[in-house]
Design a protein around this motif. Structure first.
Motif, PDB file in Angstrom:
ATOM      1  N   GLY A 189       0.816  -1.205   0.000  1.00 35.60           N
ATOM      2  CA  GLY A 189       0.000   0.000   0.000  1.00 35.60           C
ATOM      3  C   GLY A 189       0.847   1.250   0.000  1.00 35.60           C
ATOM      4  O   GLY A 189       1.792   1.394  -0.791  1.00 35.60           O
ATOM      5  N   LEU A 190       0.549   2.178   0.914  1.00 33.75           N
ATOM      6  CA  LEU A 190       1.277   3.437   1.014  1.00 33.75           C
ATOM      7  C   LEU A 190       2.761   3.213   1.271  1.00 33.75           C
ATOM      8  O   LEU A 190       3.606   3.989   0.811  1.00 33.75           O
ATOM      9  N   LEU A 191       3.112   2.154   1.984  1.00 32.57           N
ATOM     10  CA  LEU A 191       4.509   1.875   2.282  1.00 32.57           C
ATOM     11  C   LEU A 191       5.312   1.664   1.006  1.00 32.57           C
ATOM     12  O   LEU A 191       6.485   2.047   0.930  1.00 32.57           O
ATOM     13  N   THR A 192       4.680   1.052   0.012  1.00 37.72           N
ATOM     14  CA  THR A 192       5.369   0.738  -1.239  1.00 37.72           C
ATOM     15  C   THR A 192       5.290   1.866  -2.249  1.00 37.72           C
ATOM     16  O   THR A 192       6.310   2.312  -2.786  1.00 37.72           O
ATOM     17  N   TYR A 193       4.090   2.354  -2.504  1.00 42.53           N
ATOM     18  CA  TYR A 193       3.910   3.311  -3.596  1.00 42.53           C
ATOM     19  C   TYR A 193       3.656   4.747  -3.141  1.00 42.53           C
ATOM     20  O   TYR A 193       3.536   5.639  -3.966  1.00 42.53           O
ATOM     21  N   GLY A 194       3.581   4.981  -1.829  1.00 37.48           N
ATOM     22  CA  GLY A 194       3.372   6.343  -1.358  1.00 37.48           C
ATOM     23  C   GLY A 194       4.607   6.986  -0.769  1.00 37.48           C
ATOM     24  O   GLY A 194       4.676   8.201  -0.621  1.00 37.48           O
ATOM     25  N   ILE A 195       5.599   6.167  -0.419  1.00 37.89           N
ATOM     26  CA  ILE A 195       6.846   6.666   0.161  1.00 37.89           C
ATOM     27  C   ILE A 195       7.985   6.302  -0.794  1.00 37.89           C
ATOM     28  O   ILE A 195       8.147   5.140  -1.139  1.00 37.89           O
ATOM     29  N   PRO A 196       8.784   7.271  -1.220  1.00 39.55           N
ATOM     30  CA  PRO A 196       9.806   6.999  -2.241  1.00 39.55           C
ATOM     31  C   PRO A 196      10.870   5.999  -1.802  1.00 39.55           C
ATOM     32  O   PRO A 196      11.109   5.792  -0.606  1.00 39.55           O
ATOM     33  N   GLU A 197      11.514   5.418  -2.779  1.00 43.45           N
ATOM     34  CA  GLU A 197      12.494   4.361  -2.572  1.00 43.45           C
ATOM     35  C   GLU A 197      13.657   4.809  -1.692  1.00 43.45           C
ATOM     36  O   GLU A 197      14.152   4.043  -0.864  1.00 43.45           O
ATOM     37  N   MET A 198      14.125   6.052  -1.849  1.00 43.70           N
ATOM     38  CA  MET A 198      15.289   6.499  -1.078  1.00 43.70           C
ATOM     39  C   MET A 198      14.954   6.729   0.393  1.00 43.70           C
ATOM     40  O   MET A 198      15.835   6.810   1.243  1.00 43.70           O
ATOM     41  N   LYS A 199      13.657   6.842   0.695  1.00 44.93           N
ATOM     42  CA  LYS A 199      13.234   7.037   2.080  1.00 44.93           C
ATOM     43  C   LYS A 199      12.849   5.711   2.729  1.00 44.93           C
ATOM     44  O   LYS A 199      13.272   5.421   3.851  1.00 44.93           O
ATOM     45  N   LEU A 200      12.067   4.906   2.045  1.00 45.12           N
ATOM     46  CA  LEU A 200      11.692   3.573   2.525  1.00 45.12           C
ATOM     47  C   LEU A 200      11.908   2.587   1.378  1.00 45.12           C
ATOM     48  O   LEU A 200      11.024   2.371   0.553  1.00 45.12           O
ATOM     49  N   PRO A 201      13.084   1.988   1.286  1.00 46.28           N
ATOM     50  CA  PRO A 201      13.375   1.054   0.193  1.00 46.28           C
ATOM     51  C   PRO A 201      12.369  -0.098   0.167  1.00 46.28           C
ATOM     52  O   PRO A 201      11.997  -0.633   1.222  1.00 46.28           O
ATOM     53  N   TYR A 202      11.972  -0.491  -1.046  1.00 41.87           N
ATOM     54  CA  TYR A 202      11.000  -1.577  -1.157  1.00 41.87           C
ATOM     55  C   TYR A 202      11.551  -2.877  -0.590  1.00 41.87           C
ATOM     56  O   TYR A 202      10.797  -3.731  -0.113  1.00 41.87           O
ATOM     57  N   SER A 203      12.872  -3.028  -0.598  1.00 39.89           N
ATOM     58  CA  SER A 203      13.471  -4.239  -0.032  1.00 39.89           C
ATOM     59  C   SER A 203      13.122  -4.394   1.447  1.00 39.89           C
ATOM     60  O   SER A 203      13.011  -5.512   1.951  1.00 39.89           O
ATOM     61  N   VAL A 204      12.927  -3.274   2.150  1.00 42.59           N
ATOM     62  CA  VAL A 204      12.544  -3.314   3.561  1.00 42.59           C
ATOM     63  C   VAL A 204      11.133  -3.871   3.704  1.00 42.59           C
ATOM     64  O   VAL A 204      10.850  -4.666   4.589  1.00 42.59           O
ATOM     65  N   VAL A 205      10.243  -3.446   2.803  1.00 41.07           N
ATOM     66  CA  VAL A 205       8.866  -3.958   2.809  1.00 41.07           C
ATOM     67  C   VAL A 205       8.858  -5.419   2.378  1.00 41.07           C
ATOM     68  O   VAL A 205       8.224  -6.272   3.011  1.00 41.07           O
ATOM     69  N   GLU A 206       9.588  -5.720   1.333  1.00 41.20           N
ATOM     70  CA  GLU A 206       9.583  -7.055   0.737  1.00 41.20           C
ATOM     71  C   GLU A 206      10.085  -8.126   1.703  1.00 41.20           C
ATOM     72  O   GLU A 206       9.532  -9.235   1.766  1.00 41.20           O
ATOM     73  N   ARG A 207      11.127  -7.819   2.471  1.00 41.46           N
ATOM     74  CA  ARG A 207      11.665  -8.833   3.375  1.00 41.46           C
ATOM     75  C   ARG A 207      10.653  -9.166   4.483  1.00 41.46           C
ATOM     76  O   ARG A 207      10.565 -10.303   4.936  1.00 41.46           O
ATOM     77  N   ARG A 208       9.843  -8.160   4.902  1.00 41.56           N
ATOM     78  CA  ARG A 208       8.816  -8.431   5.914  1.00 41.56           C
ATOM     79  C   ARG A 208       7.672  -9.226   5.300  1.00 41.56           C
ATOM     80  O   ARG A 208       7.133 -10.136   5.946  1.00 41.56           O
ATOM     81  N   ILE A 209       7.306  -8.913   4.058  1.00 41.75           N
ATOM     82  CA  ILE A 209       6.245  -9.670   3.389  1.00 41.75           C
ATOM     83  C   ILE A 209       6.654 -11.128   3.242  1.00 41.75           C
ATOM     84  O   ILE A 209       5.840 -12.046   3.422  1.00 41.75           O
ATOM     85  N   THR A 210       7.923 -11.361   2.932  1.00 42.55           N
ATOM     86  CA  THR A 210       8.426 -12.730   2.815  1.00 42.55           C
ATOM     87  C   THR A 210       8.248 -13.490   4.119  1.00 42.55           C
ATOM     88  O   THR A 210       7.821 -14.655   4.139  1.00 42.55           O
ATOM     89  N   ILE A 211       8.549 -12.842   5.247  1.00 36.56           N
ATOM     90  CA  ILE A 211       8.359 -13.464   6.558  1.00 36.56           C
ATOM     91  C   ILE A 211       6.884 -13.804   6.779  1.00 36.56           C
ATOM     92  O   ILE A 211       6.534 -14.912   7.212  1.00 36.56           O
ATOM     93  N   LEU A 212       6.009 -12.858   6.459  1.00 36.11           N
ATOM     94  CA  LEU A 212       4.575 -13.070   6.663  1.00 36.11           C
ATOM     95  C   LEU A 212       4.057 -14.216   5.783  1.00 36.11           C
ATOM     96  O   LEU A 212       3.215 -15.007   6.213  1.00 36.11           O
ATOM     97  N   GLU A 213       4.556 -14.289   4.550  1.00 32.83           N
ATOM     98  CA  GLU A 213       4.159 -15.393   3.663  1.00 32.83           C
ATOM     99  C   GLU A 213       4.622 -16.727   4.234  1.00 32.83           C
ATOM    100  O   GLU A 213       3.875 -17.725   4.219  1.00 32.83           O
ATOM    101  N   GLN A 214       5.846 -16.751   4.750  1.00 33.71           N
ATOM    102  CA  GLN A 214       6.374 -17.993   5.323  1.00 33.71           C
ATOM    103  C   GLN A 214       5.629 -18.394   6.587  1.00 33.71           C
ATOM    104  O   GLN A 214       5.625 -19.570   6.966  1.00 33.71           O
ATOM    105  N   GLU A 215       4.983 -17.422   7.214  1.00 37.00           N
ATOM    106  CA  GLU A 215       4.176 -17.724   8.394  1.00 37.00           C
ATOM    107  C   GLU A 215       2.778 -18.200   8.026  1.00 37.00           C
ATOM    108  O   GLU A 215       2.009 -18.591   8.906  1.00 37.00           O
TER     109      GLU A 215
END
Length: 495
Positions: A189-215
């Protein structure tokens, strides 16, 4: 907590930043990590204040002070000071599912409520928070923890922003089978497409999503509930639903010439830029470019700052940010803005630093109101006409803005970005589900209960409360999950 004399021995130090004149040449994180020893000193500054106010979120005079998720801040500051990082991570996760998001993108109302902040620079809480979770990922301490048993209940979460992710994470811990629906092509959501990459890199979001998927959480993207996925099917397939779609309708500037080409909502600009960057590193050209353009950003908040930093990286020709408010003073006014209120002071954020480094000046123009847009023969904007204003109060105490004669000005512009907030959530799904709304168009659901008028349907985050902070979204997502679990099971162990 911390070192008893730490606040007298060590100065406040926050996350270091890369040089503004060089970081604008790329889209990498603009911050730099700090050494463990430096972070421990910041933890040591957390004084034994007796009655800490940093961890108790509340609203005073319309702004948030303290932490809405009731983070155990003194506890993990003390643990960091003592070098007990893994224990600090455990305590950090007790109240916040995603400290990496708040550690980067939260305005830190906790620091505004820090007792030390009464007469000294407050504890660098957000910096410590981010450092704990980053060390947790680096050391491999953040691992999937799927529930040991499943309840057989299925829950749909609509929206994958911070409220939706928090709801999903908590319900999954309770053993329910959770599916998260996201209409965009990426989760966050806003974390990915509302906050620019240099401020909140998508890799930070993606690694948490990976954890949630594995759960065990399932994510379905490119799917808008109510259009691609019928409401009737959603109700048939799930035992409960939590709506976390955010407040996505942007506020408009209703002045002459608004319909001209070259005038865009900030989120359209930021979303397209990030998608093109992540898809092809901008090679596809599917974004609104500020290159060689005179850019006007209308709005003085965080989103406006994000537009500034993005435009600088596009190599715009000139850049100005309109703020309708007067320039604030450098220090808190103890009479009108006393502690523990969030300090209303002049700040120079990362985007303004970058613009100053590249353009030679702070891009902001204060107390400026847009009067009209003027375009060329092709209907494309070429000028913005403004006037300076001052805040006044009528006899009933209502405030209004009075135009100051002689301050009219014409600004060159071929790209105008509107960053003045959001009016509320999209109404299409709300209407299809026959959900009752408040006068301001947000979903009617009492805070702390989150139940809508429709059986088994809950609402949380900006979709319920209106435009707000990431940390409030996480707070509501967690609490809505608790109430949803209570509804499904008759009782709940969720916090």
């Amino acid at each position: 907590m911390g070192k008893s004399t730490g606040f007298m021995e060590y100065e406040r130090q926050t996350q270091r930043e890369r040089d503004p004149s060089t970081r604008t040449k790329d889209w990498k994180d603009y911050t730099l990590p700090m050494l463990d020893e430096e972070i421990q000193k910041q933890g040591a500054r957390c004084m034994d204040c007796g009655v800490p106010t940093c961890h108790t979120g509340m609203e005073i005079n319309g702004s948030t002070t303290g932490c809405p998720v009731n983070h155990l801040i003194p506890e993990w500051n003390d643990l960091v000071y003592r070098g007990q990082w893994k224990e600090a991570l455990k305590v950090e996760h007790e109240k916040n599912n995603f400290p990496e998001f708040t550690g980067i993108a939260c305005p830190a109302p906790c620091e505004g409520a820090c007792v030390l902040g009464i007469n000294e620079p407050p504890v660098a809480i957000r910096t410590v928070e981010r450092s704990i979770i980053e060390k947790g990922f680096e050391e491999g301490w953040v691992v999937p923890e799927p529930p040991k048993m499943r309840t057989g209940k299925k829950v749909a979460v609509v929206g994958s922003g911070p409220a939706g992710l928090a709801s999903a994470a908590q319900l999954n811990k309770a053993g329910h089978t959770v599916t998260v629906f996201e209409r965009a092509d990426r989760v966050g959501g806003l974390l990915t497409y509302g906050i620019p990459e240099m401020k909140l890199p998508y890799s930070v979001v993606e690694r948490r999503i990976t954890i949630l998927e594995q759960e065990g959480i399932k994510f379905i993207t490119n799917t808008e509930v109510g259009k691609d996925y019928p409401v009737s099917r959603l109700r048939d397939e799930f035992d409960s639903i939590i709506l976390c779609g955010g407040a996505t309708i942007p506020r408009n500037v209703e002045v002459e010439g608004r319909d001209m080409k070259g005038i865009h909502y900030a989120m359209d600009f930021l979303h397209a830029n990030t998608k093109s960057l992540l898809d092809t590193e901008h090679r596809d050209g599917n974004y609104i470019s500020a290159k060689d353009k005179d850019v006007i950003v209308i709005g003085g908040g965080d989103t406006g700052t994000d537009c500034i930093s993005t435009s600088v990286r596009h190599n715009c020709r000139s850049l100005t940010q309109f703020d309708i408010y007067d320039k604030k003073q450098d220090d808190r006014d103890d009479l009108t803005n006393p502690w523990p209120q969030y300090p209303i002071v002049h700040r120079v954020e990362y985007g303004q630093k970058e613009a100053a480094a590249v353009m030679g000046r702070d891009p902001r123009a204060f107390a400026v109101m847009t009067k009209k847009f003027v375009g060329d023969e092709n209907g494309r904007v070429k000028e913005v006409h403004t006037v300076n204003v001052r805040l006044k109060f009528d006899e009933e105490g209502n405030r209004y803005r009075e135009e100051i004669p002689g301050t009219e000005k014409v600004w060159k512009a071929d790209l105008v970005l509107l960053a003045i907030g959001f009016t509320g959530p999209d109404q299409d799904l709300i209407e299809k589900m026959e959900i009752e709304t408040e006068a301001k168009s947000t979903i009617k659901a009492k805070y702390g209960e989150y139940k809508t008028n429709v059986e088994g349907v809950f609402a949380a985050g900006d979709m319920r409360r209106g435009q707000s902070l990431i940390v409030w979204a996480i707070n509501e997502g967690r609490e809505a999950a608790r109430e949803c679990d209570r509804y499904l099971m008759g009782a709940t162990d969720l916090p």
